[in-house]
Design a protein around this motif. Sequence first.
Motif, PDB file in Angstrom:
ATOM      1  N   GLU A  24       3.914  -7.322  -5.110  1.00 29.84           N
ATOM      2  CA  GLU A  24       3.176  -6.509  -4.162  1.00 29.84           C
ATOM      3  C   GLU A  24       3.799  -6.621  -2.779  1.00 29.84           C
ATOM      4  O   GLU A  24       4.259  -7.689  -2.382  1.00 29.84           O
ATOM      5  CB  GLU A  24       1.717  -6.961  -4.083  1.00 29.84           C
ATOM      6  CG  GLU A  24       0.964  -6.774  -5.375  1.00 29.84           C
ATOM      7  CD  GLU A  24      -0.493  -7.190  -5.268  1.00 29.84           C
ATOM      8  OE1 GLU A  24      -0.869  -7.835  -4.262  1.00 29.84           O
ATOM      9  OE2 GLU A  24      -1.253  -6.872  -6.190  1.00 29.84           O
ATOM     10  N   ILE A  25       3.810  -5.507  -2.074  1.00 32.68           N
ATOM     11  CA  ILE A  25       4.218  -5.485  -0.678  1.00 32.68           C
ATOM     12  C   ILE A  25       3.070  -4.912   0.128  1.00 32.68           C
ATOM     13  O   ILE A  25       2.136  -4.325  -0.429  1.00 32.68           O
ATOM     14  CB  ILE A  25       5.510  -4.685  -0.446  1.00 32.68           C
ATOM     15  CG1 ILE A  25       5.385  -3.256  -0.959  1.00 32.68           C
ATOM     16  CG2 ILE A  25       6.703  -5.389  -1.070  1.00 32.68           C
ATOM     17  CD1 ILE A  25       6.602  -2.376  -0.700  1.00 32.68           C
ATOM     18  N   ASN A 104      12.524  -2.458  -7.413  1.00 30.66           N
ATOM     19  CA  ASN A 104      11.885  -1.944  -8.630  1.00 30.66           C
ATOM     20  C   ASN A 104      10.814  -2.908  -9.113  1.00 30.66           C
ATOM     21  O   ASN A 104      10.981  -4.124  -9.059  1.00 30.66           O
ATOM     22  CB  ASN A 104      12.918  -1.724  -9.742  1.00 30.66           C
ATOM     23  CG  ASN A 104      13.778  -0.515  -9.451  1.00 30.66           C
ATOM     24  OD1 ASN A 104      13.281   0.513  -9.004  1.00 30.66           O
ATOM     25  ND2 ASN A 104      15.070  -0.640  -9.691  1.00 30.66           N
ATOM     26  N   GLY A 105       9.698  -2.356  -9.586  1.00 28.33           N
ATOM     27  CA  GLY A 105       8.610  -3.161 -10.121  1.00 28.33           C
ATOM     28  C   GLY A 105       7.685  -3.726  -9.057  1.00 28.33           C
ATOM     29  O   GLY A 105       6.784  -4.494  -9.366  1.00 28.33           O
ATOM     30  N   ILE A 106       7.900  -3.353  -7.807  1.00 23.51           N
ATOM     31  CA  ILE A 106       7.064  -3.839  -6.710  1.00 23.51           C
ATOM     32  C   ILE A 106       6.286  -2.657  -6.152  1.00 23.51           C
ATOM     33  O   ILE A 106       6.846  -1.591  -5.932  1.00 23.51           O
ATOM     34  CB  ILE A 106       7.939  -4.495  -5.620  1.00 23.51           C
ATOM     35  CG1 ILE A 106       8.690  -5.688  -6.217  1.00 23.51           C
ATOM     36  CG2 ILE A 106       7.097  -4.925  -4.439  1.00 23.51           C
ATOM     37  CD1 ILE A 106       9.719  -6.308  -5.296  1.00 23.51           C
ATOM     38  N   ARG A 107       4.980  -2.856  -5.901  1.00 24.61           N
ATOM     39  CA  ARG A 107       4.155  -1.741  -5.440  1.00 24.61           C
ATOM     40  C   ARG A 107       3.501  -2.066  -4.107  1.00 24.61           C
ATOM     41  O   ARG A 107       3.253  -3.227  -3.795  1.00 24.61           O
ATOM     42  CB  ARG A 107       3.089  -1.386  -6.467  1.00 24.61           C
ATOM     43  CG  ARG A 107       1.998  -2.432  -6.596  1.00 24.61           C
ATOM     44  CD  ARG A 107       0.879  -1.985  -7.550  1.00 24.61           C
ATOM     45  NE  ARG A 107      -0.225  -2.906  -7.478  1.00 24.61           N
ATOM     46  CZ  ARG A 107      -1.230  -2.823  -6.604  1.00 24.61           C
ATOM     47  NH1 ARG A 107      -1.272  -1.843  -5.728  1.00 24.61           N
ATOM     48  NH2 ARG A 107      -2.210  -3.698  -6.610  1.00 24.61           N
ATOM     49  N   GLY A 125      -1.136   6.691  -2.996  1.00 22.50           N
ATOM     50  CA  GLY A 125      -1.760   5.694  -3.848  1.00 22.50           C
ATOM     51  C   GLY A 125      -2.782   4.861  -3.117  1.00 22.50           C
ATOM     52  O   GLY A 125      -2.757   4.745  -1.895  1.00 22.50           O
ATOM     53  N   PRO A 126      -3.682   4.256  -3.866  1.00 19.89           N
ATOM     54  CA  PRO A 126      -4.707   3.416  -3.253  1.00 19.89           C
ATOM     55  C   PRO A 126      -4.122   2.054  -2.838  1.00 19.89           C
ATOM     56  O   PRO A 126      -3.269   1.494  -3.520  1.00 19.89           O
ATOM     57  CB  PRO A 126      -5.740   3.254  -4.366  1.00 19.89           C
ATOM     58  CG  PRO A 126      -4.949   3.378  -5.630  1.00 19.89           C
ATOM     59  CD  PRO A 126      -3.840   4.354  -5.319  1.00 19.89           C
ATOM     60  N   THR A 127      -4.577   1.567  -1.691  1.00 23.16           N
ATOM     61  CA  THR A 127      -4.205   0.232  -1.229  1.00 23.16           C
ATOM     62  C   THR A 127      -5.456  -0.452  -0.703  1.00 23.16           C
ATOM     63  O   THR A 127      -6.431   0.209  -0.330  1.00 23.16           O
ATOM     64  CB  THR A 127      -3.173   0.285  -0.079  1.00 23.16           C
ATOM     65  OG1 THR A 127      -3.734   0.979   1.038  1.00 23.16           O
ATOM     66  CG2 THR A 127      -1.874   0.946  -0.507  1.00 23.16           C
TER      67      THR A 127
END
Length: 145
Positions: A24-25, A104-107, A125-127
């Motif tokens: 996650e970022i 890649n693979g980090i949202r 997207g939701p955060t």
Amino acid sequence: MTADRTGHCLCGGVQIAVATVSHEIGACHCEMCRRWTGSAFVTMMVPEAALTVTGAEHVKAYASSAWAERCFCGTCGSTLWYRLTGPGMPRDYYMAAGLLDDLNGIRLAHEIYIDRKPDAWSFAGPTHQMTEAEFLATLPASPEE
């Protein structure tokens, strides 16, 4: 230490290896981060023990407040990380996500200072979103800018 991910600044003078990468970022919309990066500061929390820095002689620090510093490459100017420095504050790195060679693979999972976000941009997207007051209330001692 075996690195999950590696990365570097624009000139390659500062290289990083992260042993345990979060998936996650986050983004900070505060005025200081916007001025420092030219946009929201998109960041990944990295525990101090999980980060190896090569080329530390290129790292410059700017005390942006009495309780935090912002670090950058003294050669190319790339944003590197933000750290809390006040007593009792966590010593984690809030590393610029753009330093990583592979995202890649980090949202994008959270945004802070959402009440300071300019109308000019938003993320898809939701955060999980926190206002300035909500974020400052999570710190051991609520610092002021």
